[in-house]
Design an enzyme around this catalytic site. Structure first.
Site, short mmCIF file in Angstrom:
data_model
loop_
_atom_site.label_atom_id
_atom_site.label_comp_id
_atom_site.label_asym_id
_atom_site.label_seq_id
_atom_site.Cartn_x
_atom_site.Cartn_y
_atom_site.Cartn_z
N GLN A 269 -9.31 10.71 6.94
CA GLN A 269 -9.28 9.31 7.33
C GLN A 269 -8.23 8.55 6.52
OE1 GLN A 269 -13.37 7.84 6.73
NE2 GLN A 269 -14.01 9.97 6.88
N ASN A 270 -7.66 9.22 5.53
CA ASN A 270 -6.73 8.57 4.62
C ASN A 270 -5.34 8.46 5.23
OD1 ASN A 270 -8.87 8.57 2.87
ND2 ASN A 270 -8.17 10.35 1.71
N HIS B 193 -6.31 8.51 11.24
CA HIS B 193 -6.08 7.06 11.14
C HIS B 193 -4.61 6.71 10.96
CE1 HIS B 193 -10.51 6.21 9.82
NE2 HIS B 193 -10.39 6.47 11.12
N ARG C 234 0.83 -1.21 0.00
CA ARG C 234 0.00 0.00 0.00
C ARG C 234 0.86 1.25 0.00
NH1 ARG C 234 -4.31 0.11 4.56
NH2 ARG C 234 -4.88 1.98 3.40
N GLY D 165 -15.92 12.30 -0.08
CA GLY D 165 -15.51 10.94 -0.42
C GLY D 165 -15.46 9.97 0.74
N THR D 166 -16.38 10.12 1.69
CA THR D 166 -16.39 9.19 2.82
C THR D 166 -17.68 8.39 2.83
OG1 THR D 166 -16.39 8.99 5.23
CG2 THR D 166 -17.29 11.03 4.34
N SER D 167 -17.57 7.13 3.26
CA SER D 167 -18.74 6.26 3.35
C SER D 167 -19.47 6.41 4.67
CB SER D 167 -18.30 4.80 3.18
OG SER D 167 -17.45 4.43 4.24
#
Length: 272
Positions: free
Chosen positions: A109-110, A127, A74, A214-216
């Site tokens: 959050q990325n 995160h 990653r 762009g967040t769920s």
């Protein structure tokens, strides 16, 4: 043609009080840079290819070598990506806010480094970050932040030659194993001060405009921010080409961030 939904955002940005604008970004903002999402519908979505149990501290304890192999892959993918127009527009928005004498911050959050590389300064990586490793010993004096080192300073030579639990890199300060500086699914936000969760709460309390990109809305940070900011009367938007907002108090803008945000900044800048 001007993207649909930009006008309400312009009005909200221009009318926001001096306290703060808070932007919360998820994996969707980096998709245009070639980094797969977690829960998205894109073919490379991590959720579809890595089982949830592998993103845990428990899995690291069982198979530290396999865990590191996953995160190093990653890291290489993220290192090869470039900031897209959405990241760059957020840098412009931060500068525009400063010119107006208003606050601005991003909570992401990325775990990629695209915001930093684009030039964002007021940034919380709630995160963690792929470009850091962290000592597994809680009392380690390495850092700051506590126990962390840049990933590129870690010698992975022996590990690459023979990946095994024995060749996983160790802390240069205390000799304990190093781990990715990532918030795992079986951990919480208070696990490490580098996640800055108290700062996130403070930013949510100050914000009068919150823009989710762009967040769920599937992680705790977004729910905390929505609850705190909503209680204090903040206006909230969600920018996403697919996902609708999960709550009535969040206005949905169905658009790609890499198209909408540059237009937002064009309109804001042209009107002063």
């Amino acid at each position: 043609m001007k993207p649909s939904g930009v006008d309400p955002l312009v009005a909200a940005a221009r009318g926001a009080p001096a306290e703060s604008v808070l932007v919360v970004t998820g994996a969707g903002i980096s998709l245009a840079s070639g980094i797969p999402t977690f829960r998205g519908t894109d073919p490379g979505a991590v959720w579809a290819n890595e089982v949830m149990e592998k993103g845990t501290r428990a899995f690291f304890k069982r198979a530290p070598d396999e865990s590191w192999q996953i995160y190093l892959r990653r890291f290489e993918l993220a290192r090869g990506a470039q900031p897209n127009p959405a990241h760059l527009a957020l840098v412009e928005w931060e500068a525009w806010q400063a010119q107006q004498g208003r606050g601005f911050a991003i909570v992401t959050q990325n775990v990629d480094s695209l915001h930093e590389r684009a030039g964002s300064r007021a940034l919380v990586k709630v995160h963690g970050s792929l470009d850091k490793a962290r000592c597994t010993a809680r009392g380690c004096k390495l850092g700051p932040p506590r126990g962390t080192v840049p990933l590129e300073s870690v010698d992975f030579g022996a590990f690459h030659a023979d990946p095994s639990p024995e060749t996983v890199p160790h802390c240069p300060a205390c000799g304990s194993r190093l781990r990715p500086h990532i918030l795992w699914f079986d951990e919480n936000y208070t696990e490490h001060e580098g996640y800055e969760i108290e700062r996130v709460f403070a930013l949510a309390r100050q914000a009068r405009l919150v823009v989710f990109i762009g967040t769920s809305f599937s992680v705790g940070a977004t729910e905390h921010i929505r609850a705190i900011a909503g209680k204090r009367g903040a206006r909230m938007f969600s920018i996403d080409p697919v996902n609708a907002s999960p709550a009535k108090d969040i206005e949905t803008v169905t658009a790609r961030a890499e198209e909408l945000l540059p237009e937002l900044m064009h309109v804001l800048s042209s009107k002063g």
